[in-house]
Design a protein around this motif. Sequence first.
Motif, short mmCIF file in Angstrom:
data_model
loop_
_atom_site.label_atom_id
_atom_site.label_comp_id
_atom_site.label_asym_id
_atom_site.label_seq_id
_atom_site.Cartn_x
_atom_site.Cartn_y
_atom_site.Cartn_z
N ARG A 1 0.75 -1.23 -0.02
CA ARG A 1 -0.11 -0.03 -0.06
C ARG A 1 0.80 1.25 0.00
O ARG A 1 1.72 1.46 0.93
CB ARG A 1 -0.98 0.04 1.28
N ASN A 2 0.70 2.06 -0.97
CA ASN A 2 1.70 3.18 -1.30
C ASN A 2 0.92 4.38 -1.03
O ASN A 2 -0.36 4.59 -1.36
CB ASN A 2 2.29 3.11 -2.59
N GLU A 3 1.53 5.71 -0.70
CA GLU A 3 0.83 7.05 -0.86
C GLU A 3 1.69 7.67 -1.47
O GLU A 3 2.84 7.60 -1.81
CB GLU A 3 0.85 7.51 0.52
N GLU A 4 1.17 8.92 -2.18
CA GLU A 4 1.92 9.77 -3.02
C GLU A 4 1.43 11.23 -2.52
O GLU A 4 0.30 11.66 -2.63
CB GLU A 4 1.68 9.58 -4.65
N ARG A 5 2.51 12.08 -2.56
CA ARG A 5 1.91 13.54 -2.08
C ARG A 5 2.25 14.41 -3.27
O ARG A 5 3.64 14.34 -3.71
CB ARG A 5 2.71 13.95 -1.02
N VAL A 6 1.47 15.17 -3.62
CA VAL A 6 1.66 15.85 -5.03
C VAL A 6 1.26 17.33 -4.31
O VAL A 6 0.02 17.53 -4.12
CB VAL A 6 1.02 15.23 -6.25
N LYS A 7 2.16 18.34 -4.61
CA LYS A 7 1.61 19.60 -4.49
C LYS A 7 0.71 20.26 -5.25
O LYS A 7 0.62 20.08 -6.50
CB LYS A 7 2.90 20.73 -4.33
N MET A 8 -0.30 20.94 -4.65
CA MET A 8 -1.50 21.40 -5.38
C MET A 8 -0.91 22.34 -6.51
O MET A 8 -0.27 23.11 -5.95
CB MET A 8 -2.54 21.97 -4.57
N THR A 9 -1.46 22.50 -7.55
CA THR A 9 -1.33 23.57 -8.59
C THR A 9 -1.54 24.84 -8.05
O THR A 9 -2.66 24.91 -7.26
CB THR A 9 -1.48 23.21 -9.70
N ARG A 10 -1.03 25.98 -8.55
CA ARG A 10 -1.82 27.41 -8.17
C ARG A 10 -3.15 27.36 -8.38
O ARG A 10 -3.90 27.95 -7.88
CB ARG A 10 -0.91 28.34 -8.75
N MET A 11 -3.62 26.80 -9.75
CA MET A 11 -4.99 26.58 -10.25
C MET A 11 -5.65 26.27 -9.28
O MET A 11 -6.87 26.57 -8.81
CB MET A 11 -5.11 26.24 -11.54
N ARG A 12 -5.30 24.92 -8.80
CA ARG A 12 -6.15 24.14 -8.05
C ARG A 12 -6.40 24.98 -6.64
O ARG A 12 -7.35 24.84 -6.06
CB ARG A 12 -5.60 22.73 -7.70
#
Length: 406
Positions: A175-186
């Motif tokens: 079971r893996n997790e991934e953290r992705v920074k929100m784009t400025r638009m989001r």
Amino acid sequence: MATEVKVPTLGESVTEATVGEWLKNPGDAVAVDEPIASLETDKVAVDVPSPVAGVMGEHKVAVGDTVEVGAVLATVEEGGAPSAKPAAAKEEAPAPAAKEEASAGTADTVTMSPAVRRAVLEHGVDPTTIKGTGKDGRLTKEDVLAAAKAKDSTPAASPAPSPAPTASAAPAGGRNEERVKMTRMRQTIAKRLKGAQDNAALLTTFNDVDMSAVIEARTKYKDLFAKKHDIRLGFMGFFAKASCLALKDVPSVNAYIEGDEIVYHDYVDISVAVSAPNGLVVPVVRDADKKGFAQIEKDIADFGARAKAGTLTMEDMSGGTFTISNGGVFGSLMSTPIINPPQSAVLGLHRIEDRPVVVDGQIVIRPMMYIALSYDHRLIDGREAVTALKIIKEAIEDPTRMLIDL
């Protein structure tokens, strides 16, 4: 001589952006006006062109950094040429090493955003073999996923027996997790939607529409319409014109609150929600009340194409007095759309489905659609909201009303 590349003017009231990706790396050849970086603003992605021809110099900022208008992004060495290894050095290098270096160099020439690069590494595909569908032929995450799916579905030669797994091998089904920074638009979408809920007194009224008349009109005239105007006759043109009737009769739905004043408009600029790679955007069909069906359909089609290509501008999305959002294209049956501040109302469209209804005492099957009007109750009373939605319903069920302004 090094020329500085600065953050360009991004649009009215927009003072900063986030570096989305570098399109040119140090040492790459650059032509005049060729994009070297992509910036993400609150609403759109903006390409930054090189002011001169030469060789890409130093990156002054990194992907993900926030930069202000006028800040230095990078430098370009004018009149230079890409650095290259001497031919003699290549001849002296051992053959296996040279082959490995060439292979890596080919892959590195493919411009990839962080999300695309992660997908490439995760699925083990060769980016140089994938045709990009993004702007200027760039790879998108969807391109990589499609290539990975195609690779998985291709029968492969029988592999050699693999060695027995060692104790250090990763367990199956992890079971893996991934953290992705929100784009400025989001981030901006999140702030604006939450702000709408916090600041406006939101309420939604519903109705349903018999789409028989519009479907019949489209079926009867679609070929002639396309031949004459070179554009497909869609549903959005009908709802845009029906909304114009409602906004004319109920001006508060086309107004907004500013401080302790109400700002009314004698024109209708309709924001149309369209899907873009980085989220939902709302370009504006200006003076929709003065345009015919063909021009409205052409404007919307153009916005949709440019949203997918990432070429919408700040000007395309500035202003707007009323919004139409069509969740039906994704299969939504019913929803409560959120207003697009500072606007005071939004019309939500949904999917068309055959349902039993009673007409003249008889149960019949008709193509029905639920429509919703969310509004700011501080400005718009329930009677006004219901009246506006009823006008839209009547115009769709009897399109002649749109011709004779009823």
